[in-house]
Design an enzyme around this catalytic site. Structure first.
Site, PDB file in Angstrom:
ATOM      1  N   GLU A   1     -16.970 -38.398  71.194  1.00 40.00           N
ATOM      2  CA  GLU A   1     -16.748 -37.227  70.233  1.00 40.00           C
ATOM      3  C   GLU A   1     -16.119 -36.126  71.152  1.00 40.00           C
ATOM      4  O   GLU A   1     -15.938 -34.887  70.378  1.00 40.00           O
ATOM      5  CB  GLU A   1     -18.114 -36.636  69.536  1.00 40.00           C
TER       6      GLU A   1
ATOM      7  N   SER B   1     -20.804 -38.818  64.716  1.00 36.67           N
ATOM      8  CA  SER B   1     -19.307 -39.043  63.999  1.00 36.67           C
ATOM      9  C   SER B   1     -19.267 -40.572  63.444  1.00 36.67           C
ATOM     10  O   SER B   1     -18.180 -40.927  63.508  1.00 36.67           O
ATOM     11  CB  SER B   1     -18.245 -38.715  64.992  1.00 36.67           C
TER      12      SER B   1
ATOM     13  N   TYR C   1     -12.495 -37.418  59.573  1.00 39.38           N
ATOM     14  CA  TYR C   1     -11.739 -36.458  60.384  1.00 39.38           C
ATOM     15  C   TYR C   1     -10.122 -36.507  59.906  1.00 39.38           C
ATOM     16  O   TYR C   1      -9.354 -35.976  60.545  1.00 39.38           O
ATOM     17  CB  TYR C   1     -11.601 -36.652  61.906  1.00 39.38           C
TER      18      TYR C   1
ATOM     19  N   ARG D   1     -27.191 -29.668  60.632  1.00 41.22           N
ATOM     20  CA  ARG D   1     -26.881 -30.171  59.110  1.00 41.22           C
ATOM     21  C   ARG D   1     -27.728 -31.606  58.983  1.00 41.22           C
ATOM     22  O   ARG D   1     -27.975 -32.156  59.624  1.00 41.22           O
ATOM     23  CB  ARG D   1     -25.414 -30.760  59.048  1.00 41.22           C
TER      24      ARG D   1
ATOM     25  N   ASP E   1     -28.151 -34.855  56.458  1.00 43.65           N
ATOM     26  CA  ASP E   1     -27.433 -35.687  55.814  1.00 43.65           C
ATOM     27  C   ASP E   1     -28.540 -36.631  54.897  1.00 43.65           C
ATOM     28  O   ASP E   1     -29.283 -36.941  55.140  1.00 43.65           O
ATOM     29  CB  ASP E   1     -26.453 -36.719  56.512  1.00 43.65           C
TER      30      ASP E   1
ATOM     31  N   GLU F   1     -30.165 -38.580  58.492  1.00 38.48           N
ATOM     32  CA  GLU F   1     -30.071 -38.223  59.691  1.00 38.48           C
ATOM     33  C   GLU F   1     -30.069 -36.752  59.577  1.00 38.48           C
ATOM     34  O   GLU F   1     -29.527 -35.925  58.796  1.00 38.48           O
ATOM     35  CB  GLU F   1     -28.945 -38.826  60.613  1.00 38.48           C
TER      36      GLU F   1
ATOM     37  N   ASN G   1     -28.079 -33.660  62.169  1.00 36.22           N
ATOM     38  CA  ASN G   1     -27.327 -33.321  63.255  1.00 36.22           C
ATOM     39  C   ASN G   1     -27.705 -31.541  63.836  1.00 36.22           C
ATOM     40  O   ASN G   1     -27.545 -30.714  63.049  1.00 36.22           O
ATOM     41  CB  ASN G   1     -25.849 -33.184  62.679  1.00 36.22           C
TER      42      ASN G   1
ATOM     43  N   GLY H   1     -20.107 -30.517  63.228  1.00 38.81           N
ATOM     44  CA  GLY H   1     -18.783 -30.169  63.420  1.00 38.81           C
ATOM     45  C   GLY H   1     -18.442 -28.457  62.989  1.00 38.81           C
ATOM     46  O   GLY H   1     -18.914 -28.129  62.039  1.00 38.81           O
TER      47      GLY H   1
END
Length: 324
Positions: free
Chosen positions: A14, A164, A234, A272, A274, A287, A289, A293
């Site tokens: 990453e 990612s 991305y 974050r 998910d 998950e 984070n 990002g």
């Protein structure tokens, strides 16, 4: 004037994503009353960069560097390193020993959330709905046919400690399972295999810049491919709808549940959570984070803007809370 280091880079796949995130933070903290330096971390090469791009080796004894005739010491650092060593705990432990303030979660919380399997085991224990799964590290002798019997097909094979979507595979046939496990093990020796949960992909950013956990917004992700993999994240090809067009009561549930997970796991800074919203409109947590990002293609910056918070305001508030 407080001196702030913006950490970026790291040792994982990453790296480039982290560089983009860190530069977005650096740009948005300009003219906010801080003395700013970017700090790029590579293995055996930690360097501070001034506004001209000149590089100065970091002195690891106290995370300082020599600039002209003075030794620059940071009052705090903004952690924008995804993956190892910024998101999985080592840097947090290092900064704790130095007594240096940082914007992200602590060592234990970072290590726990970075391990998808062990984090979800804990979350399920406290009532969060998670996908049915097999943790190969806990059952190393489990045969492939037993995995399929438990989880069915399709299923997802993931490295436990990676971000990612690096090393993640969607497995549709029994013949694909072995290669997918091998691919995940190239990233991490601990592998998580999850039953597929059909439904909408959702993500909810959470911040404590106001002093308590505050969910920012819920985004519905429509991946360009079969799932939200590295390329989808991305390339800019996926469709991301903020706010998610889901029933109001479900939207509220995802917001409050994300705040509850943040508090339970004792997170700090920007995070974050998910989910997959299943056929019964139940959010299934996938998950958490702890260093999501921050680049222009990332979800959390867009969620903050929807919540009426500009990125300069958000990042400044994170730094000021860290300094307080």
């Amino acid at each position: 004037m407080k001196t702030i280091g913006i950490l970026m880079g790291g040792y994982s796949g990453e790296y480039e994503v982290s560089m983009a995130s860190g530069n977005v933070v650096y740009q948005n903290l300009q003219n906010q009353g801080f003395e700013l330096f970017r700090v790029e971390l590579k293995k055996n090469q930690w360097e501070a960069l001034d506004s001209e791009g000149n590089r100065y080796p970091i002195i690891t004894d106290d995370f300082s560097f020599i600039l002209a005739d003075r030794r620059v010491k940071f009052d705090a650092v903004f952690n924008a390193i995804h993956g190892h060593p910024g998101e999985d705990g080592p840097l947090a432990g290092y900064f704790d020993m130095l007594g240096l303030a940082y914007t992200s979660s602590g060592q234990f919380a970072s290590a726990l959330t970075f391990n998808k399997a062990e984090c979800n085991i804990l979350l399920e224990r406290y009532g969060f709905k998670v996908a049915k799964s097999v943790f190969l590290h806990a059952e190393p002798e489990l045969k492939e046919e037993e995995i399929i019997e438990r989880l069915g097909l399709p299923c997802f094979v993931k490295p436990c400690r990676s971000g990612s979507s690096i090393g993640v595979s969607k497995v549709k046939t029994a013949a694909d399972l072995g290669p997918a496990i091998a691919k995940a093990k190239e990233v991490d020796n601990k592998v998580l295999i999850e039953a597929m949960v059909p439904g909408l992909e959702l993500a909810c950013g959470v911040s404590d810049h106001t002093g308590d956990a505050q969910a920012l917004a819920v985004t519905h992700i429509k991946p360009a491919g079969e799932f939200f993999d590295y390329e989808s994240k991305y390339s800019g090809q996926s469709e991301e709808i903020t706010p998610a067009q889901i029933p109001a009561e479900v939207y509220e549930k995802v917001m409050r549940q994300s705040e509850a997970a943040y508090r339970l796991l004792e997170l700090k800074g920007l995070s974050r959570v998910d989910y997959i919203l299943d056929a019964n409109n139940e959010p299934v947590l996938i998950e958490v984070n702890t260093v999501p990002g921050f680049s222009t293609e990332s979800l959390l910056p867009k969620q903050a803007l929807h919540a009426g918070i500009s990125l300069p305001e958000l990042f400044r508030a994170c730094v000021e809370k860290t300094l307080s």
